[in-house]
Design a protein around this motif. Structure first.
Motif, short mmCIF file in Angstrom:
data_model
loop_
_atom_site.label_atom_id
_atom_site.label_comp_id
_atom_site.label_asym_id
_atom_site.label_seq_id
_atom_site.Cartn_x
_atom_site.Cartn_y
_atom_site.Cartn_z
N PRO A 1 0.79 -1.23 0.00
CA PRO A 1 0.00 0.00 0.00
C PRO A 1 0.83 1.29 0.00
N GLN A 2 1.94 1.31 0.76
CA GLN A 2 2.74 2.56 0.77
C GLN A 2 3.33 2.83 -0.59
N ILE A 3 3.91 1.78 -1.20
CA ILE A 3 4.52 1.95 -2.52
C ILE A 3 3.45 2.34 -3.52
N ALA A 4 2.28 1.68 -3.42
CA ALA A 4 1.19 1.99 -4.35
C ALA A 4 0.79 3.45 -4.23
N GLN A 5 0.78 3.95 -2.99
CA GLN A 5 0.39 5.34 -2.75
C GLN A 5 1.39 6.30 -3.39
N ILE A 6 2.68 6.00 -3.21
CA ILE A 6 3.72 6.85 -3.81
C ILE A 6 3.56 6.90 -5.33
#
Lengths: 592, 107
Positions: free
Chosen positions: B89-94
């Motif tokens: 999720p964090q990478i996807a958000q970035i």
């Protein structure tokens, strides 16, 4: 009892090795002359350069004078014994590693170990075995090699570090200069926080008023820090300040920045940015967000009234044709507050390193603050608390723009000059008068055409050529006939043509008075525009009415020119004594 | 490779040599630059397709985004076949904030 044995040769099968030439100076300190002679001969034969000393005092003297690479020290030295000499030598050597080998009698083990522990690097007991001694010395030689290499690498590293530090200082200075050039940020309704990591920033904050009274602001986050950010900041700031002062839309500004960054910085470098235009007159806010977290518009009593989400790729990635200019629009009420921030704010992490500040906490803070004016300081407080004891990993940047309740916004003085190539054409006019001296010095035609082109992109489709033809004809008429009184009938034949231009040059040199004035006014139309061109010269004119009625269809050189102008322009009028002419040239944007 | 040893950037080529799969473990940032480039240069530029496996990627910064752009250039720019898979999720958000889905196939 002999203190040591000195066999005539090494043991059978010994490999003969030599010390490296750079570390082969050895200081031999022993009070026993016989041993000294024997060892010196042996060491010399093995490739060493040997210095001898017979007492402690002399040993230190020679050490200081000759700076040997190795020291072989007998504990039983007179005046100052081996142990204290070893101390002294180590002290004199300082940072330089000079191996010291101690030699002692077998029954001095205690003393030897004590000394070894403090300041010697190896030891030998009597009777000395020469091949063992050589082996130990050569082992130390390897250590010295490594040490020399390390020292060289360290020196190199230090040089690099210093260079990097200098570069960083330059980058910081450039960056600071770029940002401090205008005081756009120093306004009563703007508050901001710039907290870069380690002193050199990768984030940029810009603000400026447009002629319309709108406030333009931008937050940018470059990939990386230091030099690449400083290099990118220069053109970006130039473009921002230049274009906003002239009233370009933020979409155009973003497009131009995108082009410039792509052109200047290597691939892989980009600028995440959010540009906003806050217009109190239109009561609207426009935003372009490419790569930054949501910009938040806070309205007292309502909380977050609008969020401007990143919908675009950051600047510097797409080529111009693919660049998307679309803006988000929202209503802007007096007392609204816009917050823009880089991801460093969201991601700032506390000492426990597990939790970051986060978007939710930030929005909570904004929404739950009782006093809207206290939101900004509250966020600052949060940041400090969160980053306390933690390491700051990224630049933290935050800006708050408070839309004032009153509408007396600052409107800068009008700026004359270059308008957008891509905006809808507004009205403009230019008026240039060239006197004799200037007419002599310069051919104004290319300048005029370029000026019109810069003011109004009349682009392709032959528009520029037509303009040149018309301007050239009218201007040259005015100059040749009006001022220089040349007969253009000369231009009919090739010989006459050359003579005409010779005469022209001559006459131009001669005149001291006279002028040509060119006025051009532009009016836009749905398909392009109209250029109303007037040329007026100080000459006596010609009998235009009579001329046309006489010549009719006859094409004299002069007439040919006018006929061309008539065919290109919608209207052609000669006024006054014939020294004034007025034409209207239409142009259309070619359909692609 | 020893059990338990995680290479920060690991690459493999498919049997037909057409697909390069790069797995990034831990932090994907400026320090990964050289390894990442060596990895994608195993491919044949636009003639290969690339899969970046982010299942073990914990963190990504802007220089990592920059490296992905360099890969895309290498792989043929607009014609490039680069997929970013298994993003947390964090990478996807970035990637979402940067709108990289306009340039890459992300799942």
């Amino acid at each position: 009892m002999q203190p040591f044995s000195c066999p005539p040769s090494g043991a059978p099968g010994t490999v003969v090795l030599r010390p490296s030439a750079s570390h082969c100076r050895i200081l031999l300190a022993t009070p026993f002359q016989g041993i000294a002679d024997c060892l010196a001969a042996f060491l010399t034969a093995s490739g060493y350069l040997v210095f001898c000393a017979a007492d402690g005092h002399r040993t230190v003297e020679i050490f200081q004078a000759e700076k040997p690479d190795l020291v072989l020290l007998d504990l039983k030295l007179p005046i100052a014994d081996g142990c204290s000499v070893a101390h002294h030598i180590k002290y004199l050597a300082g940072d330089r590693f000079v191996p010291v080998l101690l030699v002692s009698a077998a029954d001095e083990k205690e003393r030897l170990i004590h000394c070894q522990h403090n300041c010697a690097d190896d030891f030998l007991t009597e009777p000395l075995d020469r091949s063992l001694l050589l082996a130990k010395l050569l082992a130390l030689d390897r250590v010295l090699e490594i040490q020399a290499r390390l020292a060289a690498q360290n020196a190199e590293l230090l040089r690099h570090q210093e260079q990097q530090q200098r570069d960083r200082e330059i980058a910081e200075r450039v960056f600071a200069n770029v940002l401090s050039r205008r005081s756009g940020l120093d306004q009563p309704n703007i508050r901001y926080l710039l907290a870069p990591v380690a002193g050199y920033n990768g984030d940029i904050l810009l603000a400026e008023h447009a002629p319309s009274g709108s406030l333009y602001a931008m937050l940018g986050d470059f990939t990386g820090h230091g030099l690449s950010a400083a290099i990118g900041a220069l053109p970006v700031a130039d473009i921002f300040y230049g274009m906003s002062a002239k009233g370009f839309s933020i979409a155009d500004i973003a497009a131009e920045m995108n082009r410039k960054i792509r052109a200047i910085l290597p691939p892989g470098f980009f600028l995440a940015a959010c540009l906003v235009e806050m217009s109190p007159v239109n009561q609207a806010i426009h935003a372009w967000n490419g790569g930054l977290p949501d910009a938040l518009l806070y309205r007292p009593g309502q909380g977050i009234a609008q969020r401007f989400i990143s919908r675009h790729l950051p600047l510097g990635i797409l080529d111009d044709k693919k660049f998307v200019r679309s803006l988000e629009v929202a209503a802007l009420s007096p007392d609204d507050r816009l917050f823009m921030y880089s991801d460093g704010l969201i991601e700032c992490r506390g000492a426990d390193c597990r939790e970051m500040y986060g978007q939710e906490r930030l929005e909570q803070r904004i929404v739950t603050c009782e006093d809207p004016g206290g939101i900004f300081p509250a966020i600052l407080g949060d940041t400090r608390r969160f980053c306390e004891n933690g390491s700051q990993e990224d630049d933290i940047t935050l800006i708050e723009i408070h839309q004032p309740r009153y509408t007396s916004v600052k409107v800068p003085p009008p700026v004359s000059g270059i308008l957008s190539k891509t905006l809808r054409p507004p009205n403009w006019g230019l008026d240039i008068t060239l006197h004799a001296a200037a007419l002599r010095a310069t051919d104004p035609l290319p300048v005029l055409v370029r000026l019109v082109q810069d003011l109004q992109d009349i682009g392709q489709g032959g528009n520029r050529e037509r303009l040149y033809l018309v301007l050239a004809e009218l201007f040259n008429n005015a100059l040749d006939h009006g001022l220089l009184h040349l007969d253009s009938k000369l231009k009919n034949d090739p010989e006459g043509f050359c003579r005409f231009y010779e005469m022209r040059r001559g006459e131009l040199e001669r005149i001291s008075e006279g002028w040509v004035r060119v006025q051009i006014e532009h009016s836009p139309s749905s398909s392009g525009g109209s250029l109303h061109i007037r040329v007026h010269d100080s000459g006596t004119g010609f009998q235009h009415a009579a001329y046309f009625s006489q010549n009719g269809n006859e094409l004299a050189a002069h007439g040919r020119g006018i006929a061309l102008v008539r065919s290109l322009c919608r209207k052609v009028n000669f006024l006054g004594a014939g020294n004034r002419v007025s034409v209207v040239l239409d142009w259309e944007t070619p359909s692609t | 490779m020893e059990a338990g040893q995680i290479m920060p950037v690991a690459a493999e080529i498919s049997q037909d040599g057409r697909t390069v799969t790069i797995r990034i473990s831990g932090r994907f940032d400026f320090s990964s630059q050289r390894e990442f480039r060596k990895a994608y240069e195993l491919g044949r530029g636009p003639d290969s397709s690339y899969v970046i496996d982010m299942s073990h990627t914990e963190y990504m910064d802007s220089s990592a985004l920059g490296m992905l752009l360099l890969l895309r250039d290498f792989a043929g720019g607009d014609r490039a076949g680069v997929r970013l898979v298994h993003c947390n999720p964090q990478i996807a958000q970035i990637l979402k904030i940067a709108n990289f889905s306009q340039l890459f196939d992300i799942s």
